[in-house]
Write an enzyme that holds these catalytic residues in place. Structure first.
Site, PDB file in Angstrom:
ATOM      1  N   ASN A 135       0.085 -35.261  11.965  1.00 47.77           N
ATOM      2  CA  ASN A 135       0.853 -34.271  11.324  1.00 47.77           C
ATOM      3  C   ASN A 135       1.967 -34.089  12.062  1.00 47.77           C
ATOM      4  OD1 ASN A 135       2.201 -32.043  10.037  1.00 47.77           O
ATOM      5  ND2 ASN A 135       0.466 -30.759  10.041  1.00 47.77           N
ATOM      6  N   TYR A 142       6.121 -27.200  16.527  1.00 45.14           N
ATOM      7  CA  TYR A 142       5.540 -26.594  17.655  1.00 45.14           C
ATOM      8  C   TYR A 142       6.254 -26.934  18.934  1.00 45.14           C
ATOM      9  CZ  TYR A 142       1.744 -25.506  14.326  1.00 45.14           C
ATOM     10  OH  TYR A 142       1.043 -25.221  13.272  1.00 45.14           O
TER      11      TYR A 142
HETATM   12  C1  LIG Z   1       5.364 -26.866  10.185  1.00 49.56           C
HETATM   13  C2  LIG Z   1       5.703 -25.448   9.378  1.00 49.56           C
HETATM   14  C3  LIG Z   1       5.141 -24.337   9.622  1.00 49.56           C
HETATM   15  C4  LIG Z   1       7.277 -25.178   9.895  1.00 49.56           C
HETATM   16  O1  LIG Z   1       7.799 -24.175   9.206  1.00 49.56           O
HETATM   17  P1  LIG Z   1       9.274 -24.216   8.654  1.00 49.56           P
HETATM   18  O2  LIG Z   1       9.538 -22.937   7.961  1.00 49.56           O
HETATM   19  O3  LIG Z   1       9.566 -25.518   7.819  1.00 49.56           O
HETATM   20  O4  LIG Z   1      10.145 -24.464  10.014  1.00 49.56           O
HETATM   21  P2  LIG Z   1      11.438 -23.633  10.638  1.00 49.56           P
HETATM   22  O5  LIG Z   1      12.476 -23.840   9.594  1.00 49.56           O
HETATM   23  O6  LIG Z   1      10.849 -22.105  10.827  1.00 49.56           O
HETATM   24  O7  LIG Z   1      11.794 -24.230  11.950  1.00 49.56           O
HETATM   25  C5  LIG Z   1      11.953 -23.583  13.206  1.00 49.56           C
HETATM   26  C6  LIG Z   1      12.533 -24.425  14.331  1.00 49.56           C
HETATM   27  O8  LIG Z   1      11.746 -25.565  14.215  1.00 49.56           O
HETATM   28  C7  LIG Z   1      12.576 -26.765  14.171  1.00 49.56           C
HETATM   29  N1  LIG Z   1      11.811 -27.842  13.453  1.00 49.56           N
HETATM   30  C8  LIG Z   1      11.064 -27.427  12.261  1.00 49.56           C
HETATM   31  N2  LIG Z   1      10.317 -28.711  11.754  1.00 49.56           N
HETATM   32  C9  LIG Z   1      10.672 -29.475  12.686  1.00 49.56           C
HETATM   33  C10 LIG Z   1      10.645 -30.964  12.803  1.00 49.56           C
HETATM   34  N3  LIG Z   1       9.856 -31.755  11.862  1.00 49.56           N
HETATM   35  N4  LIG Z   1      11.107 -31.544  13.802  1.00 49.56           N
HETATM   36  C11 LIG Z   1      11.811 -31.036  14.662  1.00 49.56           C
HETATM   37  N5  LIG Z   1      12.194 -29.690  14.674  1.00 49.56           N
HETATM   38  C12 LIG Z   1      11.718 -29.045  13.768  1.00 49.56           C
HETATM   39  C13 LIG Z   1      13.746 -26.150  13.277  1.00 49.56           C
HETATM   40  O9  LIG Z   1      14.644 -26.990  13.172  1.00 49.56           O
HETATM   41  C14 LIG Z   1      13.973 -24.937  13.757  1.00 49.56           C
HETATM   42  O10 LIG Z   1      14.865 -25.028  15.086  1.00 49.56           O
HETATM   43  P3  LIG Z   1      15.914 -23.622  15.436  1.00 49.56           P
HETATM   44  O11 LIG Z   1      15.112 -22.699  15.763  1.00 49.56           O
HETATM   45  O12 LIG Z   1      16.672 -24.468  16.430  1.00 49.56           O
HETATM   46  O13 LIG Z   1      16.795 -23.503  13.849  1.00 49.56           O
HETATM   47  C15 LIG Z   1       6.007 -25.965   7.918  1.00 49.56           C
HETATM   48  O14 LIG Z   1       6.825 -27.022   7.947  1.00 49.56           O
HETATM   49  C16 LIG Z   1       4.892 -26.252   7.115  1.00 49.56           C
HETATM   50  O15 LIG Z   1       4.013 -25.158   6.543  1.00 49.56           O
HETATM   51  N6  LIG Z   1       4.281 -27.469   7.149  1.00 49.56           N
HETATM   52  C17 LIG Z   1       3.290 -27.682   6.305  1.00 49.56           C
HETATM   53  C18 LIG Z   1       1.958 -27.136   6.590  1.00 49.56           C
HETATM   54  C19 LIG Z   1       1.442 -27.270   8.236  1.00 49.56           C
HETATM   55  O16 LIG Z   1       1.706 -28.588   8.417  1.00 49.56           O
HETATM   56  N7  LIG Z   1       1.105 -26.343   8.912  1.00 49.56           N
HETATM   57  C20 LIG Z   1       0.809 -26.742  10.217  1.00 49.56           C
HETATM   58  C21 LIG Z   1      -0.649 -26.923  10.294  1.00 49.56           C
HETATM   59  S1  LIG Z   1      -1.431 -27.152  11.865  1.00 49.56           S
END
Ligand SMILES: CC(C)(COP(=O)(O)OP(=O)(O)OC[C@H]1O[C@@H](n2cnc3c(N)ncnc32)[C@H](O)[C@@H]1OP(=O)(O)O)[C@@H](O)C(=O)NCCC(=O)NCCS
Length: 172
Positions: A135, A142
């Protein structure tokens, strides 16, 4: 445009099951067999299991609403609700899921910051989670949020043994 956080109660059971199924499926369906995915969904998110988790005083669930729609959810565990024996000074983020159409708008960060806030209020020294090694999206998120790899453990998706990376953030 408004973002609202709501702590879940037993009344949210069906809504919790719905978003759990939906977000888990959209996250993992492309890299797992339908059989293993279904087996996991039935085991982890059946109503009896979710009711038990919602009733556990060492676990908390939150919904994040965006413009009146449930956009995602968070589950945190302390003490013996943690899925590994990490002790009383740790808080686990067991589940953090944003529905795909709401991703990359800051809502994941909003939920993770809520988990950090709870951990700080309870004087925890660290916050940790397990993330599937494949993932990459979640791992990058993270890392961006200050977590580092501290270990690994097994996770069963149906009968498929997978490796979850354990990531930790130390709190000051
Ligand atoms: C992982 C997850 C929770 C992140 O939530 P999100 O709302 O998409 O992320 P955000 O918009 O809050 O991002 C926060 C920060 O992380 C960074 N970020 C998020 N995804 C990123 C990626 N793939 N690569 C690099 N940076 C990333 C963003 O740019 C942002 O940076 P900033 O604070 O400088 O603006 C979401 O994508 C998700 O639910 N994914 C599917 C379920 C999953 O995999 N859950 C985790 C299981 S362990």
């Amino acid at each position: 445009m408004s973002t609202i956080l709501k702590k879940c109660s037993l009344e949210d059971l069906l809504k919790l099951q719905e978003i759990s199924y939906e977000t888990f499926t959209e996250t993992f369906k492309d890299q797992n067999s339908p059989e293993n995915l279904s087996a996991y969904l039935e085991r982890a998110y059946n109503l009896k299991q979710l009711e038990k988790e919602l009733s556990n005083i060492s676990s908390q669930f939150f919904f994040v609403y965006f413009n009146d729609e449930v956009a995602g959810y968070l589950k945190v565990n302390t003490n013996d609700a943690q899925s590994e024996e990490m002790g009383d000074e740790s808080l686990e983020v067991e589940r953090i899921y944003i529905r795909s159409k709401f991703q990359k708008h800051g809502l994941g960060k909003y939920l993770l910051n809520k988990a950090i806030e709870i951990a700080m209020e309870r004087n925890k020294k660290k916050i940790w989670l397990g993330v599937w090694e494949k993932n990459e999206n979640a791992m990058a998120f993270y890392k961006k949020m200050g977590f580092v790899q501290t270990g690994a453990h097994s996770f069963y998706m149906g009968d498929d043994e997978q490796t979850d990376i354990i990531m930790t953030k130390t709190l000051i």
